[in-house]
Design an enzyme around this catalytic site. Structure first.
Site, PDB file in Angstrom:
ATOM      1  N   GLU A 120       0.811  -1.224   0.000  1.00 33.03           N
ATOM      2  CA  GLU A 120       0.000   0.000   0.000  1.00 33.03           C
ATOM      3  C   GLU A 120       0.842   1.270   0.000  1.00 33.03           C
ATOM      4  O   GLU A 120       0.396   2.314  -0.470  1.00 33.03           O
ATOM      5  CB  GLU A 120      -0.963   0.009   1.185  1.00 33.03           C
ATOM      6  CG  GLU A 120      -2.070  -1.046   1.105  1.00 33.03           C
ATOM      7  CD  GLU A 120      -1.664  -2.405   1.656  1.00 33.03           C
ATOM      8  OE1 GLU A 120      -0.464  -2.606   1.943  1.00 33.03           O
ATOM      9  OE2 GLU A 120      -2.539  -3.268   1.811  1.00 33.03           O
ATOM     10  N   PHE A 140     -10.348  -7.365  15.033  1.00 32.36           N
ATOM     11  CA  PHE A 140      -9.371  -7.778  14.035  1.00 32.36           C
ATOM     12  C   PHE A 140      -9.147  -6.661  13.015  1.00 32.36           C
ATOM     13  O   PHE A 140     -10.092  -6.127  12.448  1.00 32.36           O
ATOM     14  CB  PHE A 140      -9.856  -9.057  13.328  1.00 32.36           C
ATOM     15  CG  PHE A 140      -8.888  -9.538  12.280  1.00 32.36           C
ATOM     16  CD1 PHE A 140      -7.604  -9.956  12.636  1.00 32.36           C
ATOM     17  CD2 PHE A 140      -9.248  -9.561  10.940  1.00 32.36           C
ATOM     18  CE1 PHE A 140      -6.710 -10.387  11.675  1.00 32.36           C
ATOM     19  CE2 PHE A 140      -8.346  -9.996   9.974  1.00 32.36           C
ATOM     20  CZ  PHE A 140      -7.081 -10.404  10.344  1.00 32.36           C
ATOM     21  N   GLN A 141      -7.902  -6.314  12.818  1.00 31.87           N
ATOM     22  CA  GLN A 141      -7.485  -5.287  11.854  1.00 31.87           C
ATOM     23  C   GLN A 141      -8.123  -3.921  12.085  1.00 31.87           C
ATOM     24  O   GLN A 141      -8.433  -3.212  11.140  1.00 31.87           O
ATOM     25  CB  GLN A 141      -7.722  -5.772  10.420  1.00 31.87           C
ATOM     26  CG  GLN A 141      -6.812  -6.947  10.088  1.00 31.87           C
ATOM     27  CD  GLN A 141      -6.745  -7.276   8.607  1.00 31.87           C
ATOM     28  OE1 GLN A 141      -7.701  -7.069   7.877  1.00 31.87           O
ATOM     29  NE2 GLN A 141      -5.609  -7.795   8.168  1.00 31.87           N
ATOM     30  N   LYS A 191     -17.026  -0.700   7.409  1.00 31.42           N
ATOM     31  CA  LYS A 191     -17.480  -1.718   6.468  1.00 31.42           C
ATOM     32  C   LYS A 191     -19.004  -1.747   6.339  1.00 31.42           C
ATOM     33  O   LYS A 191     -19.535  -1.877   5.237  1.00 31.42           O
ATOM     34  CB  LYS A 191     -16.961  -3.092   6.903  1.00 31.42           C
ATOM     35  CG  LYS A 191     -17.223  -4.170   5.854  1.00 31.42           C
ATOM     36  CD  LYS A 191     -16.547  -5.482   6.218  1.00 31.42           C
ATOM     37  CE  LYS A 191     -16.806  -6.522   5.145  1.00 31.42           C
ATOM     38  NZ  LYS A 191     -16.184  -7.817   5.465  1.00 31.42           N
ATOM     39  N   MET A 233      24.362   8.351   0.480  1.00 33.41           N
ATOM     40  CA  MET A 233      24.326   9.669   1.114  1.00 33.41           C
ATOM     41  C   MET A 233      24.699   9.571   2.590  1.00 33.41           C
ATOM     42  O   MET A 233      25.387  10.445   3.121  1.00 33.41           O
ATOM     43  CB  MET A 233      22.937  10.292   0.950  1.00 33.41           C
ATOM     44  CG  MET A 233      22.846  11.702   1.472  1.00 33.41           C
ATOM     45  SD  MET A 233      24.069  12.792   0.742  1.00 33.41           S
ATOM     46  CE  MET A 233      23.140  13.432  -0.654  1.00 33.41           C
TER      47      MET A 233
HETATM   48  C1  LIG Z   1      12.754   5.622   4.244  1.00 31.23           C
HETATM   49  C2  LIG Z   1      14.069   6.265   4.527  1.00 31.23           C
HETATM   50  N1  LIG Z   1      14.933   5.673   5.389  1.00 31.23           N
HETATM   51  C3  LIG Z   1      16.137   6.253   5.624  1.00 31.23           C
HETATM   52  C4  LIG Z   1      16.491   7.422   5.015  1.00 31.23           C
HETATM   53  C5  LIG Z   1      17.841   8.065   5.295  1.00 31.23           C
HETATM   54  N2  LIG Z   1      18.646   8.107   4.052  1.00 31.23           N
HETATM   55  C6  LIG Z   1      18.738   9.221   3.301  1.00 31.23           C
HETATM   56  S1  LIG Z   1      19.660   8.996   1.922  1.00 31.23           S
HETATM   57  C7  LIG Z   1      19.979   7.394   2.327  1.00 31.23           C
HETATM   58  C8  LIG Z   1      20.832   6.525   1.467  1.00 31.23           C
HETATM   59  C9  LIG Z   1      20.159   6.139   0.207  1.00 31.23           C
HETATM   60  O1  LIG Z   1      20.901   5.095  -0.375  1.00 31.23           O
HETATM   61  P1  LIG Z   1      20.660   4.681  -1.867  1.00 31.23           P
HETATM   62  O2  LIG Z   1      19.212   4.485  -2.107  1.00 31.23           O
HETATM   63  O3  LIG Z   1      21.547   3.561  -2.228  1.00 31.23           O
HETATM   64  O4  LIG Z   1      21.069   6.008  -2.672  1.00 31.23           O
HETATM   65  P2  LIG Z   1      22.528   6.674  -2.787  1.00 31.23           P
HETATM   66  O5  LIG Z   1      22.627   7.720  -1.736  1.00 31.23           O
HETATM   67  O6  LIG Z   1      23.519   5.598  -2.624  1.00 31.23           O
HETATM   68  O7  LIG Z   1      22.520   7.286  -4.160  1.00 31.23           O
HETATM   69  C10 LIG Z   1      19.364   7.068   3.543  1.00 31.23           C
HETATM   70  C11 LIG Z   1      19.466   5.756   4.201  1.00 31.23           C
HETATM   71  C12 LIG Z   1      15.544   8.005   4.146  1.00 31.23           C
HETATM   72  N3  LIG Z   1      15.768   9.170   3.525  1.00 31.23           N
HETATM   73  N4  LIG Z   1      14.366   7.402   3.896  1.00 31.23           N
END
Ligand SMILES: Cc1ncc(C[n+]2csc(CCOP(=O)(O)OP(=O)(O)O)c2C)c(N)n1
Ligand SMILES: [Mg+2]
Lengths: 571, 170
Positions: A53, A115-116, A165, A477
């Site tokens: 979802e 439930f749910q 529902k 990042m």
């Molecule tokens: C749902 C979520 N969890 C954690 C983060 C923290 N976060 C920001 S950038 C990043 C790394 C992203 O890695 P990747 O998708 O491999 O992209 P890259 O930076 O390597 O291009 C993380 C973990 C986030 N922005 N969103």
């Protein structure tokens, strides 16, 4: 007397009245009546079955951003509804028009932890523009009418309707209302106060180093023409926020890039040194401004937004303008004088030359660095003639820096919430909203895996998405921040990746892998030539960092820059 | 500085949670809050006291106004207003000190609303300061229980405040 209809029928008939063509969802016990009505009465609405979802919410969001019309998603009670929340929060932060419909336990079981049952009405109160719990079928049509009205008017946003529902099963006389009854909801639909507009014009006319900062609001208001007209008439350079990219073609002589923590250095210098700044439809969030007290210290700030709560929220504003961007800019244009800011533009050009000298692509290396791919993609799409949807991370910043966006509503990304996993499902919504355009997904290897189950949706619906994974083996990042601020201790950022080519293959989606610069153009051409979805696994250099970079709590004036090539050699 | 603000809102399910959620989420410093019926059926009237600088006071109103069910807001801090609070105070009282307490109650124009062998319930309506001062004096006798409603406010004079307004934040 109007005909009697069940709540489930009322849902679909009302969606039809709202012009809905596609709904993204996944059924469950608490939405069975709604789904059954779809099958039984064969309403002409395309239902896209998703894998999770969260994907449905991102798809509705992508559809909303791409078309300006309301995107619709649907989920069952409990876990179905809670799975929507990340997508709703994403849409809320980026002001995207979405209506989410959830099933709820029957009214007789409300509050009994049956439930749910999850209190999704309570849970989503602060991540939606508004929400409803419907416990009486006689209220349903009015609620749907209001939900759509609220989602798309004023500052757009997600609205959730939770329907018990038994309400779906109960019958009532169905009349779709013509009007909403919302005494407390008065969206800004007009231009700002004329006096304030003339004061703003006066300030702009006197400015020596004026700058326009254009945000997502310009795009939402379809105010691009007015923005460009104003900028050209008064010769004012236009910077944007990340979500404002595309408000002015990035090839326009007055376009000076986008600002912020990983924005362009020359853009940040221009913002910092400006003496009058006209902010249009941007929230001035901390990722853009750096430490609030240090942002644009010399500037008198004019802030135009249709949401009064944004004015003065983060920064002290000299002239607040509450108004619709398009209508207000129309009033402002005749009041600004034709001007030439030649020396200011020359100063910005000088900063730009410095940025260019530090460009990663100007350095002598054969590494497959992400900017190289982004540039190639730009050239091979006839100078950016495609839509790009990015995920969150380094690749997102590189895309924004190196792809010159010329197309309106041509870039979609999760700016405010920064939601990894956004790109693939959002792109599905974008593609369905804009079926005749080429949509490229650029995702990191980390974020892609968060929602890659939606490859099934891509294949099932036969959507010709072109998917580029920038596979650096890291949560890049975060790894970069560990590199710069935590002494290279790479805690839990190395990824264990599947073979993405095989993954695509498992869904019947053709794919290829690229490991060096020589293979980039061929793969992109191959993807474009293929009449259907295509995935490219780009194995990119893992330790390249995004510059500039502003440390948290620091000023944009104190950006960490990529060293000049000469400085690199000296090291 | 402390501001007294009145907000009118549709009497719909969840509206109190929305307002409370907003105060919490946006970190507003709410000192007191009361809500009840207004003269208009279907519209509730909330009085709250919030402490903050100009930016925060503007924000609290602008953010509240964004709630779909909030129909009007007014900052009455600088208006001539009647501001009242109600308190019920149960004090320990026996034959030795009952007379003394009754005297205090008279001075403060409060009322005794319940009498028992070893306690009294005192009701007082008035400004916050007056109630604070009575509470201080009564604490010498031993306060067993207390409840205070928080302040309600109304602007003086014949101008009525429409509970639904179209000019946004005042
Ligand atoms: C749902 C979520 N969890 C954690 C983060 C923290 N976060 C920001 S950038 C990043 C790394 C992203 O890695 P990747 O998708 O491999 O992209 P890259 O930076 O390597 O291009 C993380 C973990 C986030 N922005 N969103
Ligand atoms: Mg990565």
């Amino acid at each position: 007397m109007a005909e009697k209809k069940s709540g489930a029928q009322i849902v679909w008939e009302s969606l039809l009245r709202e012009g809905v063509e596609v709904v993204f969802g996944l059924p469950g016990g608490a939405t069975l009546p709604i789904y059954d009505a779809l099958a039984k009465y064969e309403y002409p609405i395309r239902h896209v079955l998703v894998t999770h979802e969260q994907g449905a919410a991102h798809m509705a969001d992508g559809y909303g951003r791409a078309t300006g019309r309301v995107g619709v998603c649907m989920a069952t009670s409990g876990p179905g509804a809670t799975n929507l929340t990340t997508g709703l929060a994403t849409a809320y932060m980026d002001s995207s028009p979405v209506v989410a419909i959830t099933g709820q336990v029957p009214t007789s079981l409300l509050g009994r932890d049956g439930f749910q049952e999850a209190d999704i009405h309570g849970v989503t109160m602060t991540i939606t523009k508004h929400n409803y719990l419907v416990t009486d079928v006689r209220a349903l049509a009015q609620v749907i009418k209001e939900a759509f009205y609220i989602a798309r008017t004023g500052r757009p946003g997600p609205v959730l309707i939770d329907i018990c529902k038994d309400v779906q099963q109960a019958e009532t006389e169905y009349v779709y209302p013509d009007e909403v009854n919302l005494p407390g909801y008065r969206p800004t639909l007009t231009a700002a106060d004329p006096d304030a507009i003339s004061r703003a014009a006066h300030l702009l006319n006197l400015a020596e180093r004026p700058i326009i900062l254009a945000g997502h609001g310009v795009i939402i208001a379809n105010a691009e023409d007015e923005l460009i007209h104003l900028a050209e008439k008064a010769h004012i350079p236009v910077a944007t926020s990340l979500l404002g990219i595309g408000a002015i073609p990035q090839t326009h002589p007055l376009s000076i890039g986008w600002g912020g923590m990983h924005g362009e250095a020359f853009t940040n210098y221009a913002l910092q040194e400006s003496d009058v700044m006209l902010v249009v439809g941007a929230r001035l969030d901390d990722r853009l401004t750096g430490a609030f007290s240090t942002f644009a210290p010399k500037a008198r700030i004019i802030h135009l937004d249709l949401d009064p709560a944004e004015l003065g929220k983060n920064l002290r504003i000299d002239i607040p303008l509450v108004g619709d961007a398009k209508l207000t800019l129309r009033e402002l244009i005749p009041l600004v004088e034709p001007n030439q800011h030649t020396s200011w533009m020359e100063q910005i050009a000088e900063w730009k030359r410095d940025t260019d000298r530090r460009d990663l692509l100007a350095q002598e290396t054969d590494d497959l660095v992400p900017p190289f791919i982004v540039r190639q993609l730009w050239h091979l799409t006839d100078g950016g003639n495609c839509i790009v949807v990015t995920d969150v991370g380094q690749h997102q910043m590189w895309e924004a820096q190196y792809f010159l966006h010329v197309k309106r509503r041509g870039l979609f990304t999760s700016g405010g919430l920064g939601t990894m996993g956004f790109a693939l499902p959002a792109a599905i919504g974008v593609q369905l909203g804009r079926p005749n355009e080429t949509v490229w997904v650029i995702a990191g290897d980390g974020g892609f895996q968060m929602t890659m189950g939606e490859l099934s949706t891509v294949a099932k619906e036969g959507l010709p998405l072109k998917i580029a994974i920038f596979n650096n083996g890291y949560l890049g990042m975060v790894r970069q921040w560990q590199d710069v601020f935590y002494n290279k201790r790479y805690a839990s950022t190395a990824l264990y990746n599947p073979d993405f080519v095989k993954i695509a293959d498992a869904y019947g989606i053709p794919a290829t892998r690229v490991t060096d610069r020589a293979g980039v153009a061929t793969a992109i051409r191959q993807a474009q030539a293929h009449n259907g979805p295509f995935l490219i696994d780009f194995r990119v250099e893992p330790f390249t960092n995004v510059y500039p970079m502003v440390a948290p709590g620091k000023s944009n004036a104190d950006m960490i820059r990529r060293p000049l090539p000469a400085e690199v050699e000296e090291e | 500085m402390k501001h007294t603000i009145i907000a009118w809102m549709e009497d719909k399910p969840g509206v109190l949670s929305r307002v409370a959620g907003l105060f919490r989420r946006r970190n507003f410093n709410i000192e007191s809050l009361t809500v009840g019926h207004s003269e208009t059926p279907g519209i509730s009237r909330m009085t709250f006291v919030v402490d903050g600088d100009d930016r925060q006071i503007y924000q609290v109103q602008a953010q509240l106004f964004k709630l779909i069910n909030v129909t009007a807001i007014e900052d009455v801090t600088h208006e001539p207003t009647v501001i009242r609070e109600l308190a019920l105070i149960k004090v320990r009282a026996d034959n030795t000190n009952r007379a003394e307490i009754i005297q205090l109650v008279d001075i403060y124009r409060a009322n005794i609303v319940d009498v028992d062998v070893d306690s009294l319930i005192i009701q007082i309506a008035g400004s916050q300061e007056r109630i604070d001062s009575l509470v201080k004096l009564l604490s010498n006798f031993g306060i067993l229980e207390m409840v205070r409603t928080g302040q309600v406010a109304m602007v003086r004079g014949g101008n009525t405040r429409p509970p639904v307004r179209h000019n946004g934040v005042s």
